[in-house]
Structure formats: structure tokens, C-alpha cells
Design an enzyme around this catalytic site. Structure first.
Site, PDB file in Angstrom:
ATOM      1  N   CYS A  16     -21.266  29.355   3.841  1.00  0.00           N
ATOM      2  CA  CYS A  16     -22.701  30.156   4.361  1.00  0.00           C
ATOM      3  C   CYS A  16     -23.159  31.221   3.401  1.00  0.00           C
ATOM      4  O   CYS A  16     -24.443  31.492   3.550  1.00  0.00           O
ATOM      5  CB  CYS A  16     -22.836  30.375   5.673  1.00  0.00           C
ATOM      6  N   HIS A  73     -28.149  35.453   7.933  1.00  0.00           N
ATOM      7  CA  HIS A  73     -27.741  33.959   7.886  1.00  0.00           C
ATOM      8  C   HIS A  73     -27.712  33.590   9.157  1.00  0.00           C
ATOM      9  O   HIS A  73     -27.632  34.427  10.114  1.00  0.00           O
ATOM     10  CB  HIS A  73     -26.246  34.119   7.555  1.00  0.00           C
ATOM     11  N   ASN A  97     -27.377  26.560  12.922  1.00  0.00           N
ATOM     12  CA  ASN A  97     -26.952  27.113  11.737  1.00  0.00           C
ATOM     13  C   ASN A  97     -26.858  26.077  10.695  1.00  0.00           C
ATOM     14  O   ASN A  97     -26.289  25.006  10.744  1.00  0.00           O
ATOM     15  CB  ASN A  97     -25.492  27.480  12.137  1.00  0.00           C
TER      16      ASN A  97
END
Ligand code: UT7
Length: 328
Positions: A115, A255, A285
Site C-alpha cells: 500500500c 492511504h 482499501n
């Protein structure tokens, strides 16, 4: 040598049409819309069509980024694709994308930092440009996480979605662009978030498939604690390196993993909720795609004005983290 100011020349995003809602998940695993919304903030995610792979999503986002930068594919010197869901082991997704775009002059490689991959990619692009080796770099975060998600595991399947975001990085006017980068890694936490099958340690076999070794596995609680700690500390470090204070931040682009992690970062930085770009309610996500998707959407929605000071901050598997201060 002149210190070349480097920033973002254009942004683009792409998400697949199909939506997976919390109500859909209620029919798949023992969960509830109420639990998912209060624990994560996520309401729905996008799921790629069976015919779409990561490079297809990357292609759509890249076309839009190039258009927004007013450049053509042949202007690009280097393509970096950050992803944990490449189309295949090799050739890299960046090479597949280079061919599809017709970016004939561009070198191309994939970058693996989960990520945090997009921030790692921005830092890499910026340094290639500052040294004078390249002028324009296409940095893409693209994922089809639905392909590595176990839809019988309620601990993970409620979190992830598919999508892509892209930016063109190049020279910008003096005083603009990236002011600092912080990158970090702690490999001792690698087991907290990983796919262990399919590589050279656990090659694909009938057994590895039966044992679900090709799906993402995660220790949610420990990743949560790590995320809360590192989001605040790496954002503060990037601000200090840029000679700026928390109160200088116009927009935080974090994020998009969990609204509670974003809220904890806001609290640590002393910022109100309206200072964070949040779209995880609609996309979940999307790993490496999450920050560029949020950035492209913030730009499209007119939430970023020239001269605004942005902080981009991410964390993920590896463990890895990264942050950057950017003047728009
Ligand atoms: O890009 C990085 C990727 N990963 C992350 O960012 C993940 C970070 N972690 C998180 O976001 C959170 O830890 C989760 C959302 C994954 C879980 O939230 P939590 O508040 O940490 O819940 P928990 O794991 O502590 O579980 C609390 C309870 C448990 O039940 P018991 O043991 O207390 O009876 C779980 O079994 O909630 C249960 N639970 C669920 N219940 C309904 C776990 N998942 C679900 C679910 N629906 N989907």
C-alpha cells in the site's frame, strides 16, 4: 547542478463499474453493514470485470493522467507501476502498460511496496528527474485485490476493492512540487500482511491452493496499531524535513484503509475532519491505488488549489510506510 523542482503535471483515475456493497457481503459472510461501517467506514467497493486485469485498470487511469497533463504517451521516459496484483509474474505490468499506451521511449518496471507503493514510486520518479536522467515519469498505483481476496474470510473480504490512479511527474515552477519524502520499512512485521503462496518459497501446487496460500492473509489488529503509529510519525517527519508545521497542511491525502486510522492521524496532527480527503466509503482499501485515486478525485472535485500544501501518507505490507509534502 540546478535543483530541479519536481511535482505532479496531471492526475487520472479509473474504477470498474461493478459495486460490491455491505449488503452483498451480508449474504456472503457472517457480518453486518453496521459492523463494517462503524469499524471501517467502508460502504462499497468496486470489483473488476472478469475480463479486466490490473494493466487494464492502469491503462484507463494513465490515459486520463496523460490527458490532464496535456502530454502524449511518447512524452513519457519511464513508467513505474506500484501493485501487489500484477497481471502475471512477468512481464511486468509496467511493460504491458507501456505496450498498450504506445509509450515507445519509456523504460518500465513494477515496484513492490504494497500500500506504500505509490509513495515509493513518487520518490523514485522524483529522484530520476532531479538527477536529470528522465524528464517525465508516469507513476501508477493499480490493483485488482478482488483476485487475491478470500470471500469466505470476514476479517479481510470486507476491506478490499479494485481500481487505479495515475500521475505524470515532471518539472514544475520554482517553489512548487515535492518538498520532502520519507520512506521506511520494517521487514520483521512481514507476516502481519502477506500472500505467501505462488513464489519460490511456497510454489503453486494443488496443496497450496487447497490451503488458501494464494489469498491475502492479515493480522488486522496488529496492522491497525502499526498504521496508527506510523501514519502520524511519518507525516510529522516529512513536514519537519520540508520545514513546515502541522498547521500549514491544507489537505491530507492518506492511504484509504480504515476511517478510524485516518481519524487517528488527523487527531495526532491536530487537523479537523475536513482537512482529509476520504473516499474509502465508496472504494474500500485499494492498496497501492488508494492514494492516487484519492488524489485524482480531490483534484477533480476542485478540493486542491494552486499553492496548496498537501501531505500524502501511506503504510502497508512489508511492513512499509511513506509520506511526502507536496506544494500543488
Ligand atoms: O492496507 C493495509 C491493510 N490492512 C489494514 O489497514 C487493516 C487494519 N486493521 C483494521 O482495519 C481493523 O483491524 C479491522 C477492520 C480489520 C478489524 O477491526 P477491529 O476493530 O480491529 O476488530 P477485531 O479484529 O478486533 O475484531 C473484533 C470482533 C471480533 O470478534 P470477537 O473476537 O471480539 O468476538 C471479530 O471476530 O469483530 C469480529 N469481526 C467481525 N464481525 C463482523 C471481525 N470481522 C468482522 C466482520 N463482521 N467483517
Amino acid at each position: 547542478m540546478r535543483d530541479i523542482p519536481v511535482g505532479i503535471l496531471g492526475t487520472g483515475k479509473y474504477v470498474p463499474e461493478s459495486r460490491l456493497t455491505n449488503q452483498d457481503l451480508e449474504r456472503m459472510v457472517e457480518t453486518s453493514d453496521e459492523w463494517i461501517v462503524t469499524r471501517t467506514g467502508i460502504r462499497e467497493r468496486r470489483i473488476a470485470d472478469p475480463a479486466q486485469a490490473t494493466s487494464d485498470l492502469a491503462y484507463e487511469a494513465s490515459l486520463r493522467a496523460l490527458e490532464s497533463a496535456g502530454l502524449s504517451a511518447e512524452d513519457v521516459d519511464l513508467i513505474i507501476v506500484a501493485t501487489i496484483t500484477p497481471d502475471m509474474f512477468f512481464p511486468s505490468t509496467a511493460c504491458l502498460l507501456q505496450d498498450r499506451l504506445g509509450a515507445k521511449r519509456a523504460a518500465a518496471f513494477d515496484l513492490s511496496a504494497a500500500c506504500s507503493g505509490f509513495i515509493y514510486g513518487l520518490a523514485t520518479a522524483t529522484n530520476f528527474i532531479k538527477t536529470g536522467m528522465y524528464r517525465r515519469v508516469l507513476v501508477v498505483g493499480a490493483e485488482t485485490l478482488s483476485r487475491i481476496t478470500d470471500y469466505t474470510d470476514r476479517n479481510t473480504c470486507i476491506l478490499f476493492g479494485d481500481g487505479a490512479g495515475a500521475v505524470v511527474v515532471g518539472e514544475v515552477p520554482e517553489g512548487r512540487g515535492f518538498q520532502s519524502f520519507v520512506l521506511g520499512a520494517d521487514g520483521s512485521g512481514g507476516e502481519l500482511l502477506r500472500i505467501c503462496g505462488g513464489g519460490s518459497r511456497v510454489p503453486a501446487t494443488e496443496r497450496s491452493v487447497a490451503d488458501k496460500k494464494h489469498f491475502l492473509e492479515m493480522n488486522g489488529r496488529d496492522v491497525f496499531k502499526f498504521a496508527v503509529r506510523v501514519m502520524g510519525s511519518s507525516a510529522e517527519e516529512a513536514l519537519a524535513k520540508a520545514g513546515l508545521d502541522k498547521s500549514d497542511i491544507d489537505l491530507l491525502v492518506p492511504h484509504q484503509a480504515n476511517i478510524r486510522i485516518v481519524q487517528a492521524a488527523l487527531e495526532r496532527l491536530g487537523l479537523s475532519e475536513d482537512k482529509a480527503m476520504v473516499n474509502l466509503d465508496r472504494y474500500g482499501n485499494v492498496s497501492a491505488a488508494s492514494i492516487p485515486l484519492a488524489l485524482a478525485e480531490a483534484a477533480e472535485e476542485g478540493r486542491i488549489r494552486e499553492g496548496d500544501r498537501l501531505v500524502l501518507v501511506g503504510f502497508g505490507g512489508g511492513l512499509t510506510w511513506g509520506s511526502s509534502v507536496l506544494v500543488w
